[in-house]
Design a protein around this motif. Structure first.
Motif, PDB file in Angstrom:
ATOM      1  N   ALA A  73      49.609  50.284  35.978  1.00 13.50           N
ATOM      2  CA  ALA A  73      50.120  51.602  35.579  1.00 13.50           C
ATOM      3  C   ALA A  73      51.308  52.047  36.415  1.00 13.50           C
ATOM      4  CB  ALA A  73      48.992  52.630  35.672  1.00 13.50           C
ATOM      5  N   TYR A  74      51.226  51.848  37.740  1.00 18.02           N
ATOM      6  CA  TYR A  74      52.208  52.481  38.622  1.00 18.02           C
ATOM      7  C   TYR A  74      53.225  51.520  39.243  1.00 18.02           C
ATOM      8  CZ  TYR A  74      48.843  56.173  37.992  1.00 18.02           C
ATOM      9  OH  TYR A  74      47.990  57.091  37.436  1.00 18.02           O
ATOM     10  N   ALA A  75      52.933  50.211  39.218  1.00 15.09           N
ATOM     11  CA  ALA A  75      53.912  49.233  39.704  1.00 15.09           C
ATOM     12  C   ALA A  75      54.630  48.551  38.542  1.00 15.09           C
ATOM     13  CB  ALA A  75      53.229  48.178  40.573  1.00 15.09           C
ATOM     14  N   LEU A  76      53.896  48.313  37.446  1.00 13.80           N
ATOM     15  CA  LEU A  76      54.463  47.580  36.316  1.00 13.80           C
ATOM     16  C   LEU A  76      54.786  48.470  35.130  1.00 13.80           C
ATOM     17  CD1 LEU A  76      52.149  44.404  36.341  1.00 13.80           C
ATOM     18  CD2 LEU A  76      54.287  44.803  37.592  1.00 13.80           C
ATOM     19  N   ASN A  77      54.629  49.772  35.304  1.00  7.46           N
ATOM     20  CA  ASN A  77      54.918  50.720  34.205  1.00  7.46           C
ATOM     21  C   ASN A  77      54.179  50.374  32.916  1.00  7.46           C
ATOM     22  OD1 ASN A  77      56.545  52.488  35.588  1.00  7.46           O
ATOM     23  ND2 ASN A  77      58.478  51.510  34.988  1.00  7.46           N
ATOM     24  N   GLY A  78      52.959  49.856  33.075  1.00  8.10           N
ATOM     25  CA  GLY A  78      52.124  49.574  31.915  1.00  8.10           C
ATOM     26  C   GLY A  78      52.346  48.217  31.275  1.00  8.10           C
ATOM     27  N   ALA A  79      53.257  47.401  31.804  1.00 12.49           N
ATOM     28  CA  ALA A  79      53.535  46.084  31.219  1.00 12.49           C
ATOM     29  C   ALA A  79      52.331  45.151  31.362  1.00 12.49           C
ATOM     30  CB  ALA A  79      54.756  45.463  31.883  1.00 12.49           C
ATOM     31  N   GLU A  80      52.115  44.310  30.361  1.00 16.47           N
ATOM     32  CA  GLU A  80      51.002  43.358  30.394  1.00 16.47           C
ATOM     33  C   GLU A  80      51.341  42.160  31.270  1.00 16.47           C
ATOM     34  OE1 GLU A  80      47.978  43.505  29.231  1.00 16.47           O
ATOM     35  OE2 GLU A  80      48.213  45.451  28.246  1.00 16.47           O
ATOM     36  N   GLU A  81      50.437  41.775  32.132  1.00 16.39           N
ATOM     37  CA  GLU A  81      50.657  40.626  33.004  1.00 16.39           C
ATOM     38  C   GLU A  81      50.547  39.315  32.235  1.00 16.39           C
ATOM     39  OE1 GLU A  81      48.325  40.811  36.713  1.00 16.39           O
ATOM     40  OE2 GLU A  81      47.877  42.869  36.147  1.00 16.39           O
ATOM     41  N   ALA A  82      51.384  38.366  32.617  1.00 16.26           N
ATOM     42  CA  ALA A  82      51.273  37.012  32.065  1.00 16.26           C
ATOM     43  C   ALA A  82      50.039  36.337  32.651  1.00 16.26           C
ATOM     44  CB  ALA A  82      52.528  36.218  32.395  1.00 16.26           C
ATOM     45  N   GLN A  83      49.632  35.257  32.040  1.00 16.46           N
ATOM     46  CA  GLN A  83      48.438  34.559  32.501  1.00 16.46           C
ATOM     47  C   GLN A  83      48.678  33.898  33.859  1.00 16.46           C
ATOM     48  OE1 GLN A  83      46.925  31.747  29.675  1.00 16.46           O
ATOM     49  NE2 GLN A  83      45.066  31.338  30.824  1.00 16.46           N
ATOM     50  N   GLY A  84      47.689  33.970  34.713  1.00 17.51           N
ATOM     51  CA  GLY A  84      47.771  33.335  36.023  1.00 17.51           C
ATOM     52  C   GLY A  84      46.381  32.994  36.519  1.00 17.51           C
ATOM     53  N   ILE A  85      46.274  32.703  37.795  1.00 13.94           N
ATOM     54  CA  ILE A  85      44.958  32.495  38.401  1.00 13.94           C
ATOM     55  C   ILE A  85      44.254  33.844  38.449  1.00 13.94           C
ATOM     56  CG2 ILE A  85      43.724  31.784  40.490  1.00 13.94           C
ATOM     57  CD1 ILE A  85      46.189  30.085  41.201  1.00 13.94           C
ATOM     58  N   GLU A  86      43.029  33.914  37.945  1.00 11.16           N
ATOM     59  CA  GLU A  86      42.311  35.189  37.923  1.00 11.16           C
ATOM     60  C   GLU A  86      41.115  35.134  38.861  1.00 11.16           C
ATOM     61  OE1 GLU A  86      39.872  37.361  34.491  1.00 11.16           O
ATOM     62  OE2 GLU A  86      42.049  37.476  34.142  1.00 11.16           O
ATOM     63  N   GLN A  87      41.039  36.126  39.750  1.00  9.50           N
ATOM     64  CA  GLN A  87      39.946  36.176  40.723  1.00  9.50           C
ATOM     65  C   GLN A  87      39.391  37.590  40.815  1.00  9.50           C
ATOM     66  OE1 GLN A  87      38.282  33.948  42.548  1.00  9.50           O
ATOM     67  NE2 GLN A  87      39.419  32.239  41.672  1.00  9.50           N
ATOM     68  N   ASP A  88      38.067  37.690  40.916  1.00 11.35           N
ATOM     69  CA  ASP A  88      37.417  38.992  40.956  1.00 11.35           C
ATOM     70  C   ASP A  88      37.433  39.608  42.344  1.00 11.35           C
ATOM     71  OD1 ASP A  88      35.759  41.120  39.800  1.00 11.35           O
ATOM     72  OD2 ASP A  88      34.193  40.320  41.094  1.00 11.35           O
ATOM     73  N   SER A  89      37.380  38.787  43.372  1.00 11.16           N
ATOM     74  CA  SER A  89      37.274  39.269  44.748  1.00 11.16           C
ATOM     75  C   SER A  89      38.640  39.434  45.398  1.00 11.16           C
ATOM     76  CB  SER A  89      36.434  38.293  45.577  1.00 11.16           C
ATOM     77  OG  SER A  89      36.592  38.521  46.950  1.00 11.16           O
ATOM     78  N   SER A  90      38.880  40.607  46.010  1.00  9.79           N
ATOM     79  CA  SER A  90      40.148  40.828  46.701  1.00  9.79           C
ATOM     80  C   SER A  90      40.306  39.876  47.882  1.00  9.79           C
ATOM     81  CB  SER A  90      40.227  42.282  47.192  1.00  9.79           C
ATOM     82  OG  SER A  90      40.328  43.173  46.104  1.00  9.79           O
ATOM     83  N   GLY A  91      39.213  39.586  48.556  1.00 11.22           N
ATOM     84  CA  GLY A  91      39.264  38.653  49.671  1.00 11.22           C
ATOM     85  C   GLY A  91      39.689  37.264  49.228  1.00 11.22           C
ATOM     86  N   THR A  92      39.200  36.843  48.063  1.00  8.02           N
ATOM     87  CA  THR A  92      39.576  35.532  47.523  1.00  8.02           C
ATOM     88  C   THR A  92      41.033  35.529  47.078  1.00  8.02           C
ATOM     89  OG1 THR A  92      37.306  35.195  46.772  1.00  8.02           O
ATOM     90  CG2 THR A  92      38.976  33.749  45.841  1.00  8.02           C
ATOM     91  N   VAL A  93      41.486  36.628  46.488  1.00  7.60           N
ATOM     92  CA  VAL A  93      42.895  36.747  46.091  1.00  7.60           C
ATOM     93  C   VAL A  93      43.797  36.578  47.305  1.00  7.60           C
ATOM     94  CG1 VAL A  93      44.650  38.384  45.287  1.00  7.60           C
ATOM     95  CG2 VAL A  93      42.493  38.177  44.058  1.00  7.60           C
ATOM     96  N   ARG A  94      43.461  37.258  48.384  1.00  4.98           N
ATOM     97  CA  ARG A  94      44.259  37.146  49.614  1.00  4.98           C
ATOM     98  C   ARG A  94      44.293  35.706  50.112  1.00  4.98           C
ATOM     99  NH1 ARG A  94      41.611  40.496  54.091  1.00  4.98           N
ATOM    100  NH2 ARG A  94      40.167  38.722  53.977  1.00  4.98           N
ATOM    101  N   LYS A  95      43.166  35.023  50.100  1.00  5.19           N
ATOM    102  CA  LYS A  95      43.083  33.645  50.585  1.00  5.19           C
ATOM    103  C   LYS A  95      43.928  32.705  49.718  1.00  5.19           C
ATOM    104  CE  LYS A  95      39.622  30.218  52.044  1.00  5.19           C
ATOM    105  NZ  LYS A  95      40.169  29.035  51.372  1.00  5.19           N
ATOM    106  N   ILE A  96      43.835  32.863  48.404  1.00  2.22           N
ATOM    107  CA  ILE A  96      44.596  32.004  47.492  1.00  2.22           C
ATOM    108  C   ILE A  96      46.099  32.197  47.704  1.00  2.22           C
ATOM    109  CG2 ILE A  96      45.198  31.631  45.068  1.00  2.22           C
ATOM    110  CD1 ILE A  96      42.276  32.195  44.381  1.00  2.22           C
ATOM    111  N   ILE A  97      46.524  33.451  47.809  1.00  2.00           N
ATOM    112  CA  ILE A  97      47.953  33.717  47.985  1.00  2.00           C
ATOM    113  C   ILE A  97      48.460  33.147  49.304  1.00  2.00           C
ATOM    114  CG2 ILE A  97      49.686  35.545  48.297  1.00  2.00           C
ATOM    115  CD1 ILE A  97      48.007  37.235  46.340  1.00  2.00           C
ATOM    116  N   SER A  98      47.665  33.283  50.354  1.00  2.00           N
ATOM    117  CA  SER A  98      48.092  32.786  51.668  1.00  2.00           C
ATOM    118  C   SER A  98      48.194  31.269  51.710  1.00  2.00           C
ATOM    119  CB  SER A  98      47.121  33.267  52.751  1.00  2.00           C
ATOM    120  OG  SER A  98      45.865  32.630  52.633  1.00  2.00           O
ATOM    121  N   GLU A  99      47.469  30.588  50.816  1.00  2.00           N
ATOM    122  CA  GLU A  99      47.416  29.122  50.845  1.00  2.00           C
ATOM    123  C   GLU A  99      48.204  28.454  49.722  1.00  2.00           C
ATOM    124  OE1 GLU A  99      43.268  28.277  50.693  1.00  2.00           O
ATOM    125  OE2 GLU A  99      42.877  28.912  52.773  1.00  2.00           O
ATOM    126  N   THR A 100      48.692  29.225  48.744  1.00  2.00           N
ATOM    127  CA  THR A 100      49.332  28.641  47.557  1.00  2.00           C
ATOM    128  C   THR A 100      50.840  28.873  47.571  1.00  2.00           C
ATOM    129  OG1 THR A 100      47.316  29.082  46.272  1.00  2.00           O
ATOM    130  CG2 THR A 100      49.336  28.592  45.033  1.00  2.00           C
TER     131      THR A 100
END
Length: 309
Positions: free
Chosen positions: A187-214
Protein backbone atom coordinates in the motif's frame (compact mmCIF):
# COMPACT_ATOMS: atom_id res chain seq x y z
CA UNK A 1 -5.68 -27.35 103.50
CA UNK A 2 -4.93 -30.03 100.88
CA UNK A 3 -8.21 -29.21 99.25
CA UNK A 4 -7.29 -25.56 99.04
CA UNK A 5 -4.03 -26.41 97.35
CA UNK A 6 -5.86 -28.60 94.84
CA UNK A 7 -8.36 -25.86 94.09
CA UNK A 8 -5.56 -23.32 93.78
CA UNK A 9 -3.67 -25.65 91.43
CA UNK A 10 -6.73 -26.08 89.25
CA UNK A 11 -7.23 -22.31 89.04
CA UNK A 12 -3.59 -21.77 88.06
CA UNK A 13 -3.92 -24.46 85.37
CA UNK A 14 -7.02 -22.85 83.94
CA UNK A 15 -5.30 -19.44 83.80
CA UNK A 16 -2.27 -20.94 82.05
CA UNK A 17 -4.47 -22.71 79.49
CA UNK A 18 -6.34 -19.48 78.77
CA UNK A 19 -3.05 -17.62 78.31
CA UNK A 20 -1.76 -20.27 75.90
CA UNK A 21 -5.03 -20.21 73.95
CA UNK A 22 -4.94 -16.42 73.74
CA UNK A 23 -1.34 -16.58 72.53
CA UNK A 24 -2.18 -19.11 69.82
CA UNK A 25 -5.15 -17.07 68.74
CA UNK A 26 -2.96 -13.98 68.50
CA UNK A 27 -0.36 -15.84 66.44
CA UNK A 28 -3.07 -17.15 64.13
CA UNK A 29 -4.51 -13.67 63.69
CA UNK A 30 -1.04 -12.27 63.05
CA UNK A 31 -0.33 -15.00 60.49
CA UNK A 32 -3.66 -14.42 58.77
CA UNK A 33 -2.97 -10.69 58.72
CA UNK A 34 0.48 -11.26 57.22
CA UNK A 35 -0.93 -13.63 54.60
CA UNK A 36 -3.67 -11.15 53.70
CA UNK A 37 -1.11 -8.34 53.46
CA UNK A 38 1.15 -10.50 51.28
CA UNK A 39 -1.71 -11.35 48.93
CA UNK A 40 -2.64 -7.67 48.71
CA UNK A 41 0.95 -6.72 47.87
CA UNK A 42 1.12 -9.48 45.25
CA UNK A 43 -2.08 -8.20 43.63
CA UNK A 44 -0.75 -4.63 43.65
CA UNK A 45 2.45 -5.81 41.94
CA UNK A 46 0.46 -7.66 39.25
CA UNK A 47 1.65 -11.09 40.32
CA UNK A 48 -1.76 -12.68 40.75
CA UNK A 49 -2.72 -13.42 37.13
CA UNK A 50 -3.55 -17.06 36.38
CA UNK A 51 -4.69 -19.19 33.46
CA UNK A 52 -3.59 -19.62 29.86
CA UNK A 53 -4.13 -17.59 26.66
CA UNK A 54 -2.85 -17.61 23.08
CA UNK A 55 -1.78 -14.58 21.01
CA UNK A 56 -1.48 -15.41 17.30
CA UNK A 57 -0.68 -13.49 14.11
CA UNK A 58 1.70 -10.75 12.99
CA UNK A 59 5.32 -11.81 12.66
CA UNK A 60 6.33 -8.13 12.72
CA UNK A 61 4.88 -7.79 16.22
CA UNK A 62 5.94 -11.25 17.38
CA UNK A 63 9.37 -10.32 18.86
CA UNK A 64 7.80 -7.69 21.13
CA UNK A 65 4.90 -9.89 22.27
CA UNK A 66 7.21 -12.84 22.93
CA UNK A 67 9.59 -10.80 25.08
CA UNK A 68 6.73 -9.09 26.93
CA UNK A 69 5.14 -12.49 27.57
CA UNK A 70 8.38 -13.79 29.10
CA UNK A 71 8.58 -10.85 31.47
CA UNK A 72 4.87 -11.03 32.32
CA UNK A 73 5.04 -14.76 33.10
CA UNK A 74 8.15 -14.24 35.26
CA UNK A 75 6.06 -11.92 37.46
CA UNK A 76 2.97 -14.14 37.17
CA UNK A 77 4.18 -17.74 37.54
CA UNK A 78 0.65 -19.19 37.37
CA UNK A 79 -0.07 -17.51 34.01
CA UNK A 80 0.81 -18.87 30.57
CA UNK A 81 0.88 -16.67 27.44
CA UNK A 82 1.53 -18.66 24.25
CA UNK A 83 2.70 -16.50 21.33
CA UNK A 84 2.60 -17.72 17.72
CA UNK A 85 3.17 -16.13 14.30
CA UNK A 86 1.39 -17.00 11.07
CA UNK A 87 0.69 -13.53 9.73
CA UNK A 88 -1.89 -10.84 10.43
CA UNK A 89 -4.63 -12.52 8.40
CA UNK A 90 -4.22 -15.69 10.44
CA UNK A 91 -4.30 -13.76 13.71
CA UNK A 92 -7.45 -11.89 12.75
CA UNK A 93 -9.31 -14.95 11.49
CA UNK A 94 -8.37 -16.98 14.57
CA UNK A 95 -9.46 -14.36 17.09
CA UNK A 96 -12.67 -13.76 15.11
CA UNK A 97 -13.49 -17.49 15.20
CA UNK A 98 -12.58 -17.84 18.86
CA UNK A 99 -9.59 -20.09 18.12
CA UNK A 100 -7.22 -17.65 19.85
CA UNK A 101 -7.66 -15.12 22.65
CA UNK A 102 -5.68 -12.32 20.97
CA UNK A 103 -5.12 -11.66 17.28
CA UNK A 104 -1.93 -9.72 16.48
CA UNK A 105 -2.10 -7.67 13.28
CA UNK A 106 -0.20 -5.02 11.30
CA UNK A 107 -3.45 -3.99 9.60
CA UNK A 108 -6.88 -2.92 10.75
CA UNK A 109 -9.39 -5.76 11.06
CA UNK A 110 -11.57 -4.09 8.41
CA UNK A 111 -8.83 -4.68 5.84
CA UNK A 112 -8.88 -8.48 6.21
CA UNK A 113 -12.29 -9.49 7.62
CA UNK A 114 -15.93 -9.01 6.67
CA UNK A 115 -17.65 -5.98 8.23
CA UNK A 116 -19.64 -8.33 10.49
CA UNK A 117 -16.52 -10.13 11.72
CA UNK A 118 -14.57 -6.91 12.23
CA UNK A 119 -17.41 -5.32 14.21
CA UNK A 120 -17.09 -8.02 16.89
CA UNK A 121 -13.42 -7.27 17.56
CA UNK A 122 -11.96 -4.69 19.94
CA UNK A 123 -8.73 -2.98 18.83
CA UNK A 124 -5.79 -2.46 21.20
CA UNK A 125 -3.06 -0.43 19.45
CA UNK A 126 0.18 -1.24 21.25
CA UNK A 127 2.79 0.56 19.12
CA UNK A 128 3.92 1.51 15.60
CA UNK A 129 6.38 -0.39 13.40
CA UNK A 130 8.26 0.89 10.37
CA UNK A 131 8.90 -1.35 7.38
CA UNK A 132 11.60 -1.08 4.75
CA UNK A 133 12.91 -2.68 1.59
CA UNK A 134 16.11 -4.61 2.33
CA UNK A 135 18.69 -6.12 -0.01
CA UNK A 136 21.66 -8.44 0.01
CA UNK A 137 24.71 -6.24 0.77
CA UNK A 138 26.48 -7.33 -2.42
CA UNK A 139 24.01 -5.52 -4.70
CA UNK A 140 25.80 -2.25 -3.75
CA UNK A 141 22.62 -0.15 -3.56
CA UNK A 142 21.32 1.71 -0.50
CA UNK A 143 18.72 4.05 -2.00
CA UNK A 144 15.91 3.74 -4.54
CA UNK A 145 13.26 6.08 -5.81
CA UNK A 146 9.72 4.86 -5.26
CA UNK A 147 9.30 4.30 -8.99
CA UNK A 148 12.48 2.20 -9.11
CA UNK A 149 11.20 0.15 -6.18
CA UNK A 150 7.86 -0.40 -7.92
CA UNK A 151 9.61 -1.39 -11.17
CA UNK A 152 11.79 -3.90 -9.31
CA UNK A 153 8.92 -5.54 -7.43
CA UNK A 154 6.67 -5.68 -10.51
CA UNK A 155 9.42 -7.30 -12.59
CA UNK A 156 10.22 -4.39 -14.96
CA UNK A 157 13.76 -4.03 -13.61
CA UNK A 158 15.53 -7.37 -13.41
CA UNK A 159 19.21 -6.46 -12.94
CA UNK A 160 20.76 -4.27 -10.25
CA UNK A 161 23.07 -2.55 -12.75
CA UNK A 162 19.97 -0.75 -14.09
CA UNK A 163 19.71 1.22 -10.84
CA UNK A 164 23.44 1.80 -10.33
CA UNK A 165 24.25 -1.45 -8.54
CA UNK A 166 26.23 -4.59 -9.29
CA UNK A 167 25.69 -6.62 -12.44
CA UNK A 168 23.56 -9.27 -10.76
CA UNK A 169 20.03 -10.51 -11.35
CA UNK A 170 17.25 -9.28 -9.03
CA UNK A 171 15.76 -12.02 -6.83
CA UNK A 172 12.45 -11.12 -5.19
CA UNK A 173 11.60 -12.47 -1.74
CA UNK A 174 7.92 -11.97 -0.89
CA UNK A 175 5.58 -12.58 2.03
CA UNK A 176 2.30 -14.53 1.58
CA UNK A 177 -1.03 -12.79 0.96
CA UNK A 178 -2.01 -13.26 4.63
CA UNK A 179 0.91 -11.07 5.74
CA UNK A 180 0.18 -7.63 7.19
CA UNK A 181 3.75 -6.61 6.40
CA UNK A 182 3.08 -7.40 2.73
CA UNK A 183 -0.19 -5.45 2.79
CA UNK A 184 1.50 -2.42 4.38
CA UNK A 185 4.48 -2.51 2.01
CA UNK A 186 2.23 -2.92 -1.04
CA UNK A 187 0.00 0.00 0.00
CA UNK A 188 2.59 2.56 1.07
CA UNK A 189 5.83 1.57 -0.71
CA UNK A 190 4.44 0.19 -3.98
CA UNK A 191 1.34 2.39 -4.26
CA UNK A 192 -0.82 -0.70 -4.51
CA UNK A 193 1.12 -2.36 -7.37
CA UNK A 194 1.00 -6.17 -7.52
CA UNK A 195 4.29 -7.92 -6.81
CA UNK A 196 5.81 -10.24 -9.38
CA UNK A 197 6.36 -13.85 -8.41
CA UNK A 198 9.37 -14.58 -6.24
CA UNK A 199 10.49 -16.70 -3.31
CA UNK A 200 7.63 -16.64 -0.80
CA UNK A 201 8.24 -17.07 2.92
CA UNK A 202 5.88 -16.74 5.88
CA UNK A 203 8.48 -16.00 8.55
CA UNK A 204 10.21 -12.61 8.72
CA UNK A 205 13.25 -14.27 10.25
CA UNK A 206 13.48 -16.65 7.30
CA UNK A 207 13.06 -13.77 4.83
CA UNK A 208 15.99 -11.96 6.45
CA UNK A 209 18.15 -15.10 6.28
CA UNK A 210 17.35 -15.77 2.61
CA UNK A 211 18.10 -12.18 1.60
CA UNK A 212 21.39 -12.14 3.50
CA UNK A 213 22.51 -15.35 1.78
CA UNK A 214 21.09 -14.95 -1.75
CA UNK A 215 22.93 -12.85 -4.40
CA UNK A 216 20.71 -10.10 -5.80
CA UNK A 217 17.93 -10.67 -3.25
CA UNK A 218 15.46 -7.97 -2.21
CA UNK A 219 12.51 -8.13 0.14
CA UNK A 220 10.96 -6.15 2.99
CA UNK A 221 11.04 -6.40 6.77
CA UNK A 222 9.71 -4.70 9.84
CA UNK A 223 12.47 -2.58 11.37
CA UNK A 224 12.29 -4.78 14.47
CA UNK A 225 13.97 -7.55 12.42
CA UNK A 226 16.99 -5.57 11.23
CA UNK A 227 20.26 -6.90 12.63
CA UNK A 228 22.92 -5.66 10.18
CA UNK A 229 22.92 -8.79 8.04
CA UNK A 230 21.03 -7.03 5.21
CA UNK A 231 21.17 -3.50 3.76
CA UNK A 232 18.21 -1.25 4.55
CA UNK A 233 17.20 0.93 1.61
CA UNK A 234 16.32 4.60 1.82
CA UNK A 235 13.20 5.55 -0.13
CA UNK A 236 13.66 8.69 -2.26
CA UNK A 237 16.62 9.52 -0.04
CA UNK A 238 14.62 9.27 3.19
CA UNK A 239 15.80 6.85 5.87
CA UNK A 240 13.22 4.70 7.68
CA UNK A 241 14.14 6.25 11.03
CA UNK A 242 11.90 6.73 14.06
CA UNK A 243 11.90 10.51 13.57
CA UNK A 244 10.99 10.29 9.87
CA UNK A 245 8.21 7.79 10.58
CA UNK A 246 6.78 9.84 13.48
CA UNK A 247 6.51 12.96 11.30
CA UNK A 248 5.19 11.12 8.24
CA UNK A 249 8.20 11.92 6.05
CA UNK A 250 8.80 8.17 5.67
CA UNK A 251 5.46 6.60 4.69
CA UNK A 252 5.91 2.84 5.17
CA UNK A 253 4.67 2.10 8.67
CA UNK A 254 1.74 0.52 10.47
CA UNK A 255 0.05 0.42 13.82
CA UNK A 256 0.53 -2.86 15.65
CA UNK A 257 -2.86 -4.09 16.83
CA UNK A 258 -3.78 -6.74 19.38
CA UNK A 259 -7.44 -7.60 18.83
CA UNK A 260 -9.83 -9.39 21.19
CA UNK A 261 -13.31 -10.68 20.44
CA UNK A 262 -15.35 -8.34 22.59
CA UNK A 263 -13.84 -6.51 25.55
CA UNK A 264 -10.76 -8.20 27.00
CA UNK A 265 -11.31 -10.00 30.30
CA UNK A 266 -9.31 -12.10 32.74
CA UNK A 267 -5.75 -12.97 31.77
CA UNK A 268 -6.12 -11.42 28.30
CA UNK A 269 -6.98 -8.07 29.91
CA UNK A 270 -4.12 -8.38 32.41
CA UNK A 271 -1.62 -9.06 29.61
CA UNK A 272 -2.91 -6.26 27.38
CA UNK A 273 -2.75 -3.85 30.32
CA UNK A 274 0.87 -4.94 30.75
CA UNK A 275 1.58 -4.37 27.03
CA UNK A 276 0.40 -0.77 27.45
CA UNK A 277 2.26 -0.20 30.73
CA UNK A 278 5.31 2.06 31.02
CA UNK A 279 7.45 -1.03 31.65
CA UNK A 280 6.78 -2.20 28.09
CA UNK A 281 6.12 1.09 26.28
CA UNK A 282 9.15 3.00 27.58
CA UNK A 283 11.56 0.07 27.59
CA UNK A 284 10.81 -2.98 25.45
CA UNK A 285 9.04 -1.12 22.64
CA UNK A 286 12.00 1.22 22.12
CA UNK A 287 14.71 -1.39 22.74
CA UNK A 288 13.26 -3.78 20.15
CA UNK A 289 12.94 -1.22 17.35
CA UNK A 290 9.27 -0.22 17.62
CA UNK A 291 7.81 3.24 18.20
CA UNK A 292 5.40 4.11 21.03
CA UNK A 293 2.12 5.35 19.55
CA UNK A 294 2.38 8.41 21.79
CA UNK A 295 5.50 9.52 19.87
CA UNK A 296 3.63 9.76 16.56
CA UNK A 297 2.93 13.29 15.28
CA UNK A 298 0.41 11.93 12.75
CA UNK A 299 -2.42 9.41 12.71
CA UNK A 300 -3.63 6.98 10.04
CA UNK A 301 -7.04 5.31 9.76
CA UNK A 302 -8.08 2.03 8.15
CA UNK A 303 -8.52 3.76 4.78
CA UNK A 304 -4.96 5.13 4.88
CA UNK A 305 -6.02 8.71 5.53
CA UNK A 306 -3.38 10.77 7.37
CA UNK A 307 -4.23 13.44 9.95
CA UNK A 308 -2.07 15.46 12.31
CA UNK A 309 -2.37 14.69 15.99
Amino acid sequence: MVRRFKVLGLLIGVVLLMAVAAGCGGNTADQQGEQSQGQEQQEQQGGGSTGSITAVGSSALQPLVEEAAKQFMASNPEAQVVVQGGGSGTGLSQVASGASDIGNSDVFAEEKLTPEEASQLVDHKVCVVGMAAVVNPDVKVDNLTQQQLIDIFTGKITNWKDVGGADVKVQLVNRPSSSGTRATFKAYALNGAEEAQGIEQDSSGTVRKIISETPGAIGYLALSYLDGSVTTLKLDGVEPSEENIATGEYPVWAYEHMYTKGEATGLAKDFLDYMLSDEVQKSLVVDLGYIPSTDMKIDRDASGNITNK
